[in-house]
Design an enzyme around this catalytic site. Structure first.
Site, mmCIF file in Angstrom:
data_model
loop_
_atom_site.group_PDB
_atom_site.id
_atom_site.type_symbol
_atom_site.label_atom_id
_atom_site.label_comp_id
_atom_site.label_asym_id
_atom_site.label_seq_id
_atom_site.Cartn_x
_atom_site.Cartn_y
_atom_site.Cartn_z
ATOM 1 N N ALA A 88 0.860 -1.145 -0.358
ATOM 2 C CA ALA A 88 -0.354 -0.176 0.318
ATOM 3 C C ALA A 88 0.988 1.485 0.133
ATOM 4 C CB ALA A 88 -0.972 0.195 1.103
ATOM 5 N N GLY A 93 2.163 -5.691 1.158
ATOM 6 C CA GLY A 93 0.516 -6.551 0.421
ATOM 7 C C GLY A 93 1.300 -6.485 -1.224
ATOM 8 N N GLU A 141 1.186 -10.451 -0.452
ATOM 9 C CA GLU A 141 -0.434 -10.928 -1.260
ATOM 10 C C GLU A 141 -0.822 -10.648 -2.635
ATOM 11 O OE1 GLU A 141 -2.223 -9.614 3.111
ATOM 12 O OE2 GLU A 141 -1.162 -7.864 2.226
ATOM 13 N N GLU A 149 4.278 -6.460 8.798
ATOM 14 C CA GLU A 149 2.921 -4.920 9.108
ATOM 15 C C GLU A 149 3.189 -5.290 10.776
ATOM 16 O OE1 GLU A 149 1.118 -6.640 4.769
ATOM 17 O OE2 GLU A 149 2.964 -7.159 6.508
#
Length: 254
Positions: free
Chosen positions: A62, A105, A108, A128
């Site tokens: 992100a 991310g 992901e 994270e």
């Protein structure tokens, strides 16, 4: 465009092109990713997709500047979720061709694909927890499904990186090659897939991706449905005919 789309034969190449931000996801990138996947899914001449990136990072996750500016909601789309891909339902196989790091991310996004070709210096990871955050785009449950509970918990709870070689050993990555060979290997894998009947590939994928989330009874039914979905197609007739005639089949995708 932060996400570019090019078609080569039966292969769609989707490229994240925001290298100045390490391909971090902002609203425009998520929207154009969703549009690229829409284009891939809607084109009957495209049978396989490859997701890659420009620059030193595959994807840094992100865009924190967007989040701090109050635009975090734009990083997800209606159909695709985070980055326009994390929750996207697809019928066509998607190969991630990864050079550079794919952290947070970025991991992901990689896990949202079906197969991964990675450079030998690529690192994955969900760091994270090092910033008192929680990975929210599927990594916390997709990673354990792919590499197993114990290995995934080590990655998730330490926040430490996972090398591409270790990811290969654990079954997350299909092949590890030098950076310069990543796209070539992804194209070779795509070619091996597009040599097969596209409707049968799509039907087989639909069952296989549910193998860890459904019961055997449900999967037996899904397998039967998959087979029934192709028996009235031209390609279903073409396969045995080509075998008998000792020639390569000519698939029409219908």
């Amino acid at each position: 465009m932060p996400v570019e789309y090019v078609k080569k034969g039966h292969v769609a190449i989707i490229t994240m092109n925001r290298p100045e931000a390490r391909n971090a996801i902002n609203g425009e990138m998520a929207a154009t990713m969703e549009a690229a996947l829409d284009q891939m899914e809607s084109d009957p001449e495209v049978w396989v997709g490859i997701l890659t990136a420009v620059g030193k990072a595959f994807c840094a996750g992100a865009d924190l500047k967007e989040i701090s500016a109050g635009n975090g909601g734009a990083l997800s789309t209606r159909k695709g979720g985070f980055a326009g891909i994390a929750r996207r339902e697809r019928t066509k196989p998607l190969i991630a061709a990864i050079t550079g790091s794919a952290l947070a991310g970025g991991t992901e996004v990689a896990l949202s694909c079906d197969m991964i070709i990675a450079a030998d210096d690529t690192n994955f990871g969900l760091p994270e927890v090092k910033r008192s955050l929680v990975a929210g785009a599927g990594g916390l449950f997709r990673l354990p499904r792919v590499i197993g509970k114990a290995a995934a918990l080590e990655v998730i709870l330490t926040g430490d990186p996972l090398s591409s070689q270790r990811a290969y050993e654990l079954g997350m990555v299909n092949k590890v090659v030098p950076e310069a060979q990543v796209m070539d290997e992804a194209m070779k894998l795509a070619a091996r897939i597009t040599a097969n009947a596209p409707l049968a590939v799509a039907a087989s994928r639909a069952v296989a991706i549910e193998a860890t989330s459904k019961t055997d009874d449900e999967l037996w039914k899904a397998s039967g449905t998959a087979f029934a979905s192709i028996i009235n197609t031209e390609d279903y007739r073409e396969g045995p005919k080509a075998f008998i005639e000792k020639r390569a089949p000519v698939w029409k995708g219908k």
